[in-house]
Enzyme design. Structure first.
Site, PDB file in Angstrom:
ATOM      1  N   CYS A   1      13.320  10.203   6.964  1.00 22.91           N
ATOM      2  CA  CYS A   1      13.325   9.821   8.339  1.00 22.91           C
ATOM      3  C   CYS A   1      14.620   9.857   8.953  1.00 22.91           C
ATOM      4  O   CYS A   1      14.899  10.302  10.116  1.00 22.91           O
ATOM      5  CB  CYS A   1      12.740   8.211   8.221  1.00 22.91           C
ATOM      6  SG  CYS A   1      13.604   7.320   7.043  1.00 22.91           S
TER       7      CYS A   1
ATOM      8  N   GLU B   1      10.572   0.756  10.156  1.00 15.98           N
ATOM      9  CA  GLU B   1      11.434   1.764   9.842  1.00 15.98           C
ATOM     10  C   GLU B   1      10.643   2.836  10.225  1.00 15.98           C
ATOM     11  O   GLU B   1       9.952   3.324   9.345  1.00 15.98           O
ATOM     12  CB  GLU B   1      11.916   1.556   8.588  1.00 15.98           C
ATOM     13  CG  GLU B   1      13.425   2.103   8.413  1.00 15.98           C
ATOM     14  CD  GLU B   1      13.263   3.599   7.843  1.00 15.98           C
ATOM     15  OE1 GLU B   1      13.230   4.524   8.897  1.00 15.98           O
ATOM     16  OE2 GLU B   1      13.429   3.826   6.821  1.00 15.98           O
TER      17      GLU B   1
ATOM     18  N   GLU C   1      10.593  14.958  16.240  1.00 17.70           N
ATOM     19  CA  GLU C   1      10.767  15.045  14.624  1.00 17.70           C
ATOM     20  C   GLU C   1       9.828  16.043  14.006  1.00 17.70           C
ATOM     21  O   GLU C   1       8.701  16.046  14.220  1.00 17.70           O
ATOM     22  CB  GLU C   1      10.363  13.557  14.285  1.00 17.70           C
ATOM     23  CG  GLU C   1      10.718  13.417  12.722  1.00 17.70           C
ATOM     24  CD  GLU C   1      10.517  11.904  12.140  1.00 17.70           C
ATOM     25  OE1 GLU C   1       9.552  11.470  12.593  1.00 17.70           O
ATOM     26  OE2 GLU C   1      11.345  11.605  11.453  1.00 17.70           O
TER      27      GLU C   1
ATOM     28  N   GLY D   1       3.708   3.132  13.526  1.00 24.03           N
ATOM     29  CA  GLY D   1       4.533   1.942  13.812  1.00 24.03           C
ATOM     30  C   GLY D   1       4.106   1.167  15.185  1.00 24.03           C
ATOM     31  O   GLY D   1       4.007   0.153  15.215  1.00 24.03           O
TER      32      GLY D   1
ATOM     33  N   LYS E   1       1.028  -1.098   0.046  1.00 23.07           N
ATOM     34  CA  LYS E   1       0.098  -0.041   0.087  1.00 23.07           C
ATOM     35  C   LYS E   1       0.903   1.272   0.050  1.00 23.07           C
ATOM     36  O   LYS E   1       1.732   1.468   1.063  1.00 23.07           O
ATOM     37  CB  LYS E   1      -0.849   0.118   1.095  1.00 23.07           C
ATOM     38  CG  LYS E   1      -1.950   1.250   1.243  1.00 23.07           C
ATOM     39  CD  LYS E   1      -2.654   1.672   2.503  1.00 23.07           C
ATOM     40  CE  LYS E   1      -2.016   2.584   3.222  1.00 23.07           C
ATOM     41  NZ  LYS E   1      -1.787   4.271   2.600  1.00 23.07           N
TER      42      LYS E   1
ATOM     43  N   GLY F   1       7.391   4.451   8.238  1.00 27.16           N
ATOM     44  CA  GLY F   1       6.500   5.677   8.394  1.00 27.16           C
ATOM     45  C   GLY F   1       6.597   6.048   9.827  1.00 27.16           C
ATOM     46  O   GLY F   1       8.000   6.162  10.372  1.00 27.16           O
ATOM     47  N   SER F   2       5.905   6.715  10.367  1.00 27.74           N
ATOM     48  CA  SER F   2       5.943   7.374  11.701  1.00 27.74           C
ATOM     49  C   SER F   2       6.009   6.621  12.827  1.00 27.74           C
ATOM     50  O   SER F   2       5.573   5.278  12.819  1.00 27.74           O
ATOM     51  CB  SER F   2       4.854   8.404  11.733  1.00 27.74           C
ATOM     52  OG  SER F   2       3.672   7.805  12.166  1.00 27.74           O
ATOM     53  N   THR F   3       6.676   6.721  13.802  1.00 31.32           N
ATOM     54  CA  THR F   3       6.779   6.076  15.282  1.00 31.32           C
ATOM     55  C   THR F   3       5.408   5.794  15.775  1.00 31.32           C
ATOM     56  O   THR F   3       5.099   4.748  15.992  1.00 31.32           O
ATOM     57  CB  THR F   3       7.718   6.607  16.173  1.00 31.32           C
ATOM     58  OG1 THR F   3       8.890   6.778  15.449  1.00 31.32           O
ATOM     59  CG2 THR F   3       7.670   5.765  17.320  1.00 31.32           C
ATOM     60  N   GLU F   4       4.664   6.855  15.558  1.00 27.97           N
ATOM     61  CA  GLU F   4       3.176   6.694  16.005  1.00 27.97           C
ATOM     62  C   GLU F   4       2.375   5.499  15.411  1.00 27.97           C
ATOM     63  O   GLU F   4       1.802   4.728  16.093  1.00 27.97           O
ATOM     64  CB  GLU F   4       2.423   7.884  15.932  1.00 27.97           C
ATOM     65  CG  GLU F   4       0.968   8.078  16.565  1.00 27.97           C
ATOM     66  CD  GLU F   4       0.554   9.356  15.992  1.00 27.97           C
ATOM     67  OE1 GLU F   4       1.027  10.148  15.381  1.00 27.97           O
ATOM     68  OE2 GLU F   4      -0.715   9.392  16.011  1.00 27.97           O
TER      69      GLU F   4
END
Lengths: 334, 784
Positions: free
Chosen positions: B298, B264, B393, B247, B190, B242-245
């Protein structure tokens, strides 16, 4: 840096080019701490140099204007053992009219000349005579060019002779051995003496970067020569196996920038040898514009040491004027 | 302007790249796009607009793929899997090679389409994104070719659900699809909803390449589609960038599902400049670090750390350089900074910067287009580590800066972050560079360079920047599993108290082992341990979360272990083996008592335990890093580093061997471990501390907390100072452990309801060593 060198203003004749002149570089005391601090990271410099052609480009009318400008920056050069007065006069005639007048008209450009004509000492008088009334300066390579290994007093005398013969610019060669042995004091003293011998003539310091071994040496030698009063720093004699390259140029123009930041003095830059394509010239000009600014796109601060570059630019200009690719025989030879 | 005017002004003028072909492709294949499922583009469903961020104009309409679309795509990938995975490595290599060639043939179309959709300068799309994507497929064609010989006994995972971000749409697609396909998996990918077009063009070339139907499927849509994909029951592997959130949400949602996961995520990567650096080059490096792709990277070097003595000069020169950056039409070939991807992102950057009240904010003195999503290059100096902008970030062209005094302080500030993706070090001093690089908490370190990438060099993070590597053989491992002999995992409960207890004479109390000392349980409760025949063997302390806290603290304190030499660790492991051997009869008797096995079995377990200690003593100085063959003059060192503090829940079966099979690889690689031993037979492990005490193992390297794993698993898995959790106890479900592990996104290795045969070869080896190490890629370009 807090050194404030004394500034000597000079007045030059005003040719048809948009000449603007800066105070000459009077130099400054040798600052060995500064020289020792200089760093040049080869890989990083190479990466920047490699990406530059992809970062800046000029197209269409802009390209034509930039190429015309490039012509005004050329030190049209002949440095061959078989130079004769006739050959030099032909070169001077080309310097006066580097581009066919009909092409300039078609492009809406005023008459232009090359930045200078560059010859050996024995050809200075011929060139000065051939260029009379044109305001094109004659530059003489000097000081035992290209190796710079003749007796020191003769090297200084050669400058004096060339100036006497009418050379307005002297391209001296430095003693590479001083750089290679880290003898910065000797390099400084030599350069200072050459500068003094030049008098009113502007002095370009040829570093012969292809023989200096490292970019760090190039950066340090650039700085020392500027401290000793060089008006221009120049890459090469054209006789080394490696001549002007973008990484070397980036290193040297960064040194020029640092020197200006410290002293307020603008020193000129001349890449020489190996620049034979119009496209290469544009990249060098973009380098100057990016690293030093537009002020370094005028002939008093930037020159190309080149002989075959002009021919390629002429063909490109005709392409701009006509829309069709050109042939070299359509343009008058030197 | 006339030629004559330009001759005076010496401006650059416009240099637009044509978008005619890209628009023709959109018009021809779209302008409304359906998902790519089973080798065909489905009819567009409910659609949304994808826009050119530089102008706001609509480029195409993209389908918001539904759960049914995702089901269909996963089903197609599942159907394609047997055929694709059974192809020889060479046959798959041919397909990957064909994709690489087609990426090359359509290079400009990909580049222009990327720039239109994403807003990045055409130079970057053309000179960086697309060539790296090609390189990725070429490189992985090679891995596919070599896979059968080089990695026997490995199998692909199955169907991979991959979700990628909008900052490098095609490149991230390549990082995901190339290794998955090389290893024999099939894919449902996606793309980000802002940037679907190059993924759809890629789908188009998959058909040209003759890729079998269903091997690659592309489902477009927003986070809902992503969620349907990552939680799909028939997806075996989830890979997310993508974002840590997000993830963290994926970690929680996939917890206990048995899905292999690599993440990642975000970063706040330090960019350290020492006073002996080539300053001009370091400044130019910042252009590539934080103004590359509008800072939407990133691994962007977004935290500038400059040595105090040169800071003023450095900032002055940096500002001058910033003023030279050209913002504008991303399709212009002379543009340095394009448009940020979407007004939403622009608003986020603006909000974060505007909220900051500290330091001095400098905006590049360069014209900013009035229309479109443009944000000026920005530098904020004089921030302290405590400033929110030094921690959060921003994901935009905003650099924040602070100063440091010494190399150690630089490392300390650099590591003062929840993230650990990348780091950059500038110095001309080789000693300094090679001392600092290994001390930085990051998966990638660049020395005198920044943002160098290559398919051969592993990329990925530590801490909350995620886990798993992409690129190299290391990256391929994330798409393979070893073919192992396993058996169903059955919990062994403690022997209940007998009706007539047989209590022997002198009490011997097993305590916990924390920081090299015996410790009583913090809660003050103990539980008797009965032999299979009803004899009281001793007591085990009932550990609580506080004992876990103390043990982790002790483990963190023993950081010196990570810096010891492999040779020393080997010596100590041999010594443990030697001391265990001297007491083998005693341990065998203990095992018999605890588990009721016969003498032969108990002897065998002790023998294998000694063997295992020797195995990891042997590995301690041999699990080498590699020097990667990257296309620069320089080296990229993939170094193995200890993970840090590992929390381990030991299996029930083989109470001694099971514990040692986790302890030994962990400490061999320089980790510290907090071990919860077998619930049923804890004394086999607690007896060990006398062996450890006599083997010169520093205190805190191994810590043992006894108790009910059901009580201890969550505090351990959730502890934010634990870097990895290994759970082999059958008393706790994988879901609880992995959910808790999301607290700091630690790496997890949990049982999937099947147990490892600890007595056999599957109980040791590279798999354990890989779990006990992180790969750090250190790029060192050289040349004088």
């Amino acid at each position: 840096m807090t050194h404030a060198p004394t500034q000597t203003a000079t007045t030059l004749t005003d040719p048809q080019l948009p000449q603007v002149h800066e105070p000459r570089n009077a130099g400054m005391p040798l600052d060995l701490d500064w020289v020792a601090r200089v760093q040049a990271n080869t890989s990083a410099i190479e990466r920047r140099a490699a990406s530059l052609p992809g970062r800046r480009t000029v197209k269409k009318t802009y390209q034509a204007a930039w190429l015309a400008k490039a012509i005004t920056l050329i030190d049209l050069t002949t440095l061959a053992g078989d130079d004769t007065p006739g050959r030099v006069r032909r070169l001077c005639a080309k310097a006066r009219q580097p581009v066919r007048a009909d092409l300039l008209d078609a492009l809406g450009l005023p008459p232009i000349t090359t930045g200078a004509v560059c010859v050996y000492h024995d050809m200075v008088e011929t060139a000065v005579e051939a260029l009379q009334g044109s305001d094109i300066p004659v530059a003489a390579v000097s000081t035992g060019f290209p190796a710079g290994l003749s007796p020191f007093h003769l090297r200084v005398a050669e400058i004096t002779e060339s100036v006497k013969a009418g050379a307005a610019e002297i391209d001296i060669v430095i003693s590479r051995r001083h750089v290679l042995t880290g003898n910065w004091q000797a390099l400084y003293d030599e350069m200072k003496e050459f500068r003094a011998a030049c008098g009113e003539a502007h002095v370009k310091a040829i570093l012969a970067t292809g023989e200096l071994g490292t970019l760090r040496n190039v950066a340090r030698a650039s700085l020392v020569c500027m401290m000793a009063g060089a008006d221009f720093i120049k890459t090469s004699t054209g006789k080394e196996s490696v001549n002007a390259t973008l990484p070397v140029s980036l290193t040297m123009v960064r040194a020029i920038r640092a020197y200006e930041a410290a002293t307020g003095i603008k020193v000129g830059y001349k890449p020489a040898g190996g620049i034979s394509k119009a496209k290469d010239a544009l990249v060098y000009m973009a380098l100057m514009k990016e690293e030093l600014g537009n002020r370094w796109l005028q002939p008093d601060l930037f020159r190309f040491g080149a002989s075959s570059l002009l021919g390629d630019i002429e063909r490109q200009l005709e392409h701009h004027a006509t829309g069709a690719y050109s042939a070299s025989y359509r343009h008058p030879m030197a | 302007m006339t030629t004559r005017e330009i001759f005076e002004t010496m401006d650059y003028g416009p240099a637009p790249e044509s978008d005619t072909e890209a628009r023709a492709w959109i018009a021809g294949k779209g302008p409304a796009f359906g998902a790519f499922i089973d080798g065909v583009f489905a009819k567009p469903g409910e659609t949304f607009a994808t826009r050119n961020p530089a102008t706001g104009a609509e480029l195409a309409r993209i389908t918001q793929s539904s759960t049914e679309d995702v089901d269909k795509a996963v089903a197609a990938a599942r159907r394609a899997f047997p055929g694709w995975s059974k192809l020889s490595g060479h046959q798959r290599a041919r397909h990957l090679y064909a994709l690489a060639r087609l990426l090359q043939k359509h290079a400009r179309l990909f580049a222009v389409l990327e720039t239109l959709d994403n807003g990045k300068p055409i130079r970057e799309a053309r000179d960086i994104d697309v060539p790296l994507a090609q390189r990725h497929f070429y490189y992985h064609a090679g891995l596919a070719q070599l896979l059968d010989d080089e990695m026997p006994d490995h199998a692909p995972l199955g169907v991979c659900g991959q979700v990628i971000p909008w900052n490098f749409p095609l490149l991230m697609l390549s990082w995901k699809i190339a290794p998955a396909l090389a290893a024999g998996n099939t894919v449902v990918l996606k793309p980000a909803e802002y940037t679907s077009l190059t993924a759809l063009l890629f789908a188009d070339i998959c058909r040209e390449a003759g890729l079998p139907k269903g091997v690659v499927n592309i489902v477009t849509g927003d986070g809902r589609t992503g969620e349907a994909l990552t939680t799909h029951p028939d997806v075996n592997k989830v890979a997310f960038t993508g974002s840590t959130e997000v993830g963290r949400r994926i970690r929680q949602a996939t917890a206990g599902s048995g899905k292999s996961l690599t993440l990642e995520l975000g970063g706040k990567s330090p960019y350290i400049v020492f006073d002996d650096a080539d300053i001009d080059s370091a400044i130019e490096g910042l252009v590539d670090a934080i103004w590359f792709n509008q800072g939407q990277v990133c691994c962007a070097g977004s935290r500038l750390l400059v040595q105090e003595g040169i800071a003023a000069d450095f900032h002055a020169r940096l500002k001058a350089r910033m003023d030279k950056l050209r913002l504008g039409d991303p399709l212009d070939k002379s543009i340095d900074v394009g448009a940020v991807v979407d007004p939403v992102q622009h608003a986020t950057i603006t909000r974060l910067v505007d909220r900051n009240t500290e330091g001095e904010t400098y905006r590049a003195a360069t014209p900013v287009p009035e229309q479109g999503c443009f944000y000026p290059p920005t530098l904020i100096t004089g921030l302290s580590p405590a400033a929110p902008l030094m921690q959060e970030e921003i994901f935009g062209p905003v650099l924040v800066s602070t100063t440091f005094r010494t190399p150690s302080e630089a490392v300390e500030i650099a590591n003062n972050t929840r993230y650990g993706l990348a780091a950059t070090v500038w110095t001309e001093n080789l000693n300094l560079a090679l001392d600092v690089a290994p001390r930085l908490a990051a998966g990638v370190v660049w020395v005198n360079a920044t943002n160098l990438f290559d398919a051969a060099a592993p990329f990925g993070g530590v801490r909350e920047s995620g886990f798993g590597r992409e690129g190299g053989w290391e990256g391929l491992l994330a798409y393979l599993e070893p073919a192992l002999k396993t058996k169903p995992l059955k919990p062994v409960d403690p022997v209940p108290a007998p009706d007539t207890p047989d209590a022997p004479g002198l009490d011997r109390t097993a305590k916990m082992y924390v920081g090299g000392k015996q410790a009583r349980p913090d809660g003050g409760y103990s539980q008797p341990v009965w032999s299979a025949k009803g004899r009281l063997l001793g007591h085990m302390g009932l550990g609580t979360r506080k004992d876990i806290r103390n043990a982790v603290e002790a483990a963190r304190g023993a950081a010196g272990w990570a810096r010891t030499t492999g040779h020393l660790r080997a010596q100590i492991l041999y010594y443990i083996g030697e001391n265990l051997s001297a007491r083998s009869a005693e341990f065998a008797a203990r095992i018999r008592d605890l588990t009721g096995v016969n003498a032969k079995t108990a002897d065998a377990e002790v023998d294998v335990a000694i063997d295992r200690l020797f195995t990891y003593a042997a590995w301690a100085d041999k699990f080498d890093g590699t020097a990667k063959s990257v296309p620069i003059r320089g080296i990229a060192l993939a170094m193995t580093e200890p993970v840090g503090v590992i929390g381990a829940l030991a299996p029930d079966d083989a109470p001694l061997l099971g514990a040692l099979s986790l302890i030994a690889p962990a400490i061999a690689m320089g980790n510290r471990i907090v071990l919860v031993p077998s619930y049923a037979a804890p004394l086999a492990a607690t007896d060990l501390y006398q062996v450890l005490d006599t083997s010169d193992l520093p205190g805190g390297v191994v810590n043992i907390v006894t108790g009910d794993p059901a009580d201890l698993a969550e505090p351990l898995a959730g502890h934010m100072d634990v870097d990895a959790i290994w759970a082999f106890t059958p008393h706790v479900g994988a879901e609880a452990v992995e959910k808790a592990s999301a607290s700091n996104l630690k790496r997890s290795w949990v049982h999937d309801g099947r147990g490892i045969d600890w007595m056999g070869k599957s109980g040791e080896g590279r798999r354990f060593l890989q779990a006990a190490t992180e790969v750090k890629t250190i790029w060192v370009p050289y040349g004088e």
